[in-house]
Design a protein around this motif. Structure first.
Motif, mmCIF file in Angstrom:
data_model
loop_
_atom_site.group_PDB
_atom_site.id
_atom_site.type_symbol
_atom_site.label_atom_id
_atom_site.label_comp_id
_atom_site.label_asym_id
_atom_site.label_seq_id
_atom_site.Cartn_x
_atom_site.Cartn_y
_atom_site.Cartn_z
ATOM 1 N N GLN A 230 -29.180 49.366 78.882
ATOM 2 C CA GLN A 230 -27.741 49.563 78.720
ATOM 3 C C GLN A 230 -27.515 50.720 77.762
ATOM 4 O O GLN A 230 -28.185 50.821 76.729
ATOM 5 C CB GLN A 230 -27.064 48.305 78.188
ATOM 6 C CG GLN A 230 -25.557 48.376 78.212
ATOM 7 C CD GLN A 230 -24.912 47.050 77.877
ATOM 8 O OE1 GLN A 230 -25.387 46.305 77.023
ATOM 9 N NE2 GLN A 230 -23.811 46.740 78.535
ATOM 10 N N THR B 159 -24.073 52.664 76.141
ATOM 11 C CA THR B 159 -22.611 52.761 76.033
ATOM 12 C C THR B 159 -22.185 54.049 75.340
ATOM 13 O O THR B 159 -21.017 54.197 74.986
ATOM 14 C CB THR B 159 -22.037 51.550 75.264
ATOM 15 O OG1 THR B 159 -22.472 51.618 73.906
ATOM 16 C CG2 THR B 159 -22.448 50.244 75.904
ATOM 17 N N ASN C 182 -17.736 47.981 76.275
ATOM 18 C CA ASN C 182 -18.904 47.351 75.639
ATOM 19 C C ASN C 182 -19.156 47.823 74.211
ATOM 20 O O ASN C 182 -20.231 47.607 73.678
ATOM 21 C CB ASN C 182 -20.177 47.561 76.466
ATOM 22 C CG ASN C 182 -20.102 46.922 77.819
ATOM 23 O OD1 ASN C 182 -19.442 45.907 78.012
ATOM 24 N ND2 ASN C 182 -20.767 47.513 78.787
ATOM 25 N N TYR D 178 -16.835 42.437 69.056
ATOM 26 C CA TYR D 178 -17.522 42.901 70.258
ATOM 27 C C TYR D 178 -16.781 42.356 71.465
ATOM 28 O O TYR D 178 -16.580 41.156 71.586
ATOM 29 C CB TYR D 178 -18.974 42.413 70.250
ATOM 30 C CG TYR D 178 -19.761 42.735 71.490
ATOM 31 C CD1 TYR D 178 -19.769 44.020 72.027
ATOM 32 C CD2 TYR D 178 -20.509 41.764 72.119
ATOM 33 C CE1 TYR D 178 -20.507 44.313 73.162
ATOM 34 C CE2 TYR D 178 -21.260 42.049 73.251
ATOM 35 C CZ TYR D 178 -21.255 43.330 73.771
ATOM 36 O OH TYR D 178 -21.983 43.626 74.896
ATOM 37 N N THR E 71 -19.943 42.100 77.221
ATOM 38 C CA THR E 71 -20.399 42.943 78.318
ATOM 39 C C THR E 71 -19.445 42.750 79.493
ATOM 40 O O THR E 71 -18.307 42.340 79.309
ATOM 41 C CB THR E 71 -21.874 42.626 78.635
ATOM 42 O OG1 THR E 71 -22.383 43.624 79.501
ATOM 43 C CG2 THR E 71 -22.068 41.268 79.226
ATOM 44 N N ASN E 72 -19.868 43.013 80.685
ATOM 45 C CA ASN E 72 -18.993 42.869 81.853
ATOM 46 C C ASN E 72 -18.374 41.480 81.887
ATOM 47 O O ASN E 72 -19.028 40.488 81.580
ATOM 48 C CB ASN E 72 -19.772 43.142 83.135
ATOM 49 C CG ASN E 72 -20.191 44.580 83.233
ATOM 50 O OD1 ASN E 72 -19.431 45.480 82.902
ATOM 51 N ND2 ASN E 72 -21.420 44.822 83.662
ATOM 52 N N ASP F 124 -23.216 43.017 86.217
ATOM 53 C CA ASP F 124 -24.309 42.705 85.299
ATOM 54 C C ASP F 124 -23.722 41.949 84.113
ATOM 55 O O ASP F 124 -22.971 42.503 83.320
ATOM 56 C CB ASP F 124 -24.989 43.984 84.837
ATOM 57 C CG ASP F 124 -26.171 43.727 83.915
ATOM 58 O OD1 ASP F 124 -26.492 42.553 83.634
ATOM 59 O OD2 ASP F 124 -26.794 44.714 83.467
ATOM 60 N N LYS F 125 -24.070 40.685 84.000
ATOM 61 C CA LYS F 125 -23.505 39.832 82.952
ATOM 62 C C LYS F 125 -24.495 39.596 81.803
ATOM 63 O O LYS F 125 -24.289 38.734 80.965
ATOM 64 C CB LYS F 125 -23.050 38.514 83.560
ATOM 65 C CG LYS F 125 -21.973 38.720 84.620
ATOM 66 C CD LYS F 125 -21.812 37.486 85.476
ATOM 67 C CE LYS F 125 -21.095 37.799 86.749
ATOM 68 N NZ LYS F 125 -21.957 38.200 87.837
ATOM 69 N N VAL G 147 -26.219 40.084 78.339
ATOM 70 C CA VAL G 147 -25.883 40.568 76.998
ATOM 71 C C VAL G 147 -27.170 41.180 76.443
ATOM 72 O O VAL G 147 -28.138 40.475 76.177
ATOM 73 C CB VAL G 147 -25.382 39.427 76.086
ATOM 74 C CG1 VAL G 147 -25.128 39.943 74.677
ATOM 75 C CG2 VAL G 147 -24.133 38.790 76.666
ATOM 76 N N TYR G 148 -27.168 42.509 76.304
ATOM 77 C CA TYR G 148 -28.366 43.221 75.863
ATOM 78 C C TYR G 148 -28.478 43.320 74.350
ATOM 79 O O TYR G 148 -29.555 43.597 73.831
ATOM 80 C CB TYR G 148 -28.409 44.621 76.480
ATOM 81 C CG TYR G 148 -28.618 44.581 77.978
ATOM 82 C CD1 TYR G 148 -29.870 44.352 78.516
ATOM 83 C CD2 TYR G 148 -27.550 44.754 78.853
ATOM 84 C CE1 TYR G 148 -30.071 44.298 79.894
ATOM 85 C CE2 TYR G 148 -27.737 44.714 80.227
ATOM 86 C CZ TYR G 148 -28.995 44.488 80.737
ATOM 87 O OH TYR G 148 -29.178 44.431 82.098
#
Length: 183
Positions: A99, A101, A107, A125, A128-129, A167-168, A170-171
């Motif tokens: 990922q 950003t 994000n 935060y 994410t998506n 894409d769900k 969380v990175y």
């Protein structure tokens, strides 16, 4: 001629109305419409920079900048604040980007307050998506080259309107006391 003079006087009066400047950590209820929450004591400046850490096989790079006059819109008012904005890059062990950003307005994380006694900043935060992983991140300044990261998401649930192929993941590292080092 008289209309022109009257117009200039009215314009001058309206233009001279100054924006109310308030200190960091002013309670939301105490912020009037169109006010500016200003970093009067430069509490945010020591966090600015590029930081890296490794977590569970991933390399996380935080790109922290300060944005002055960031517009905040709420249901019943809007105001401006000086805020830290964090964009990030997450790479896996082989160097592939999971990922990034850096060139996106989604994000990202942005500061919503500080704790000067703890030398820390609180960030929000968006997640994410579909908002997965939204919540609070706390950064604590440990010394001139290191910060500590605490992040525990409020929600990992997915709404009904979320596309099935989004894409769900969380990175960002979901952990406490992760040390990032300034580059």
């Amino acid at each position: 001629m008289m209309k022109s003079v009257l117009f200039l006087i009215i314009f001058a009066v309206v233009s001279c109305k100054s924006q109310q400047i308030l200190p960091m950590n002013t309670a939301l209820d105490d912020i009037p419409n169109n006010a500016h929450i200003k970093d009067l004591n430069n509490e945010l400046n020591s966090f600015i920079g590029t930081y890296k850490a490794n977590f569970e096989g991933n390399e996380i790079t935080l790109l922290i900048t300060k944005e002055e006059n960031k517009l905040e819109k709420r249901i019943n008012k809007q105001f401006y604040r000086d805020a830290l904005v964090i964009k990030y890059i997450v790479k896996n062990i082989s160097g592939s980007i999971l990922q990034n950003t850096q060139n996106s307005s989604s994000n990202q994380l942005y500061s919503i307050g500080t704790s000067p006694s703890e030398n820390s900043v609180i960030l929000y935060y968006y997640g994410t998506n579909c908002g997965v992983g939204w919540g609070k991140v706390t950064l604590k300044k440990l010394n001139s080259t290191q910060i500590s990261w605490d992040y525990n998401p409020n929600s990992t649930s997915i709404g009904d309107d979320c596309p099935a192929n989004a894409d769900k993941t969380v990175y960002l590292p979901e952990t406490d006391n992760l040390i990032f080092t300034k580059q």
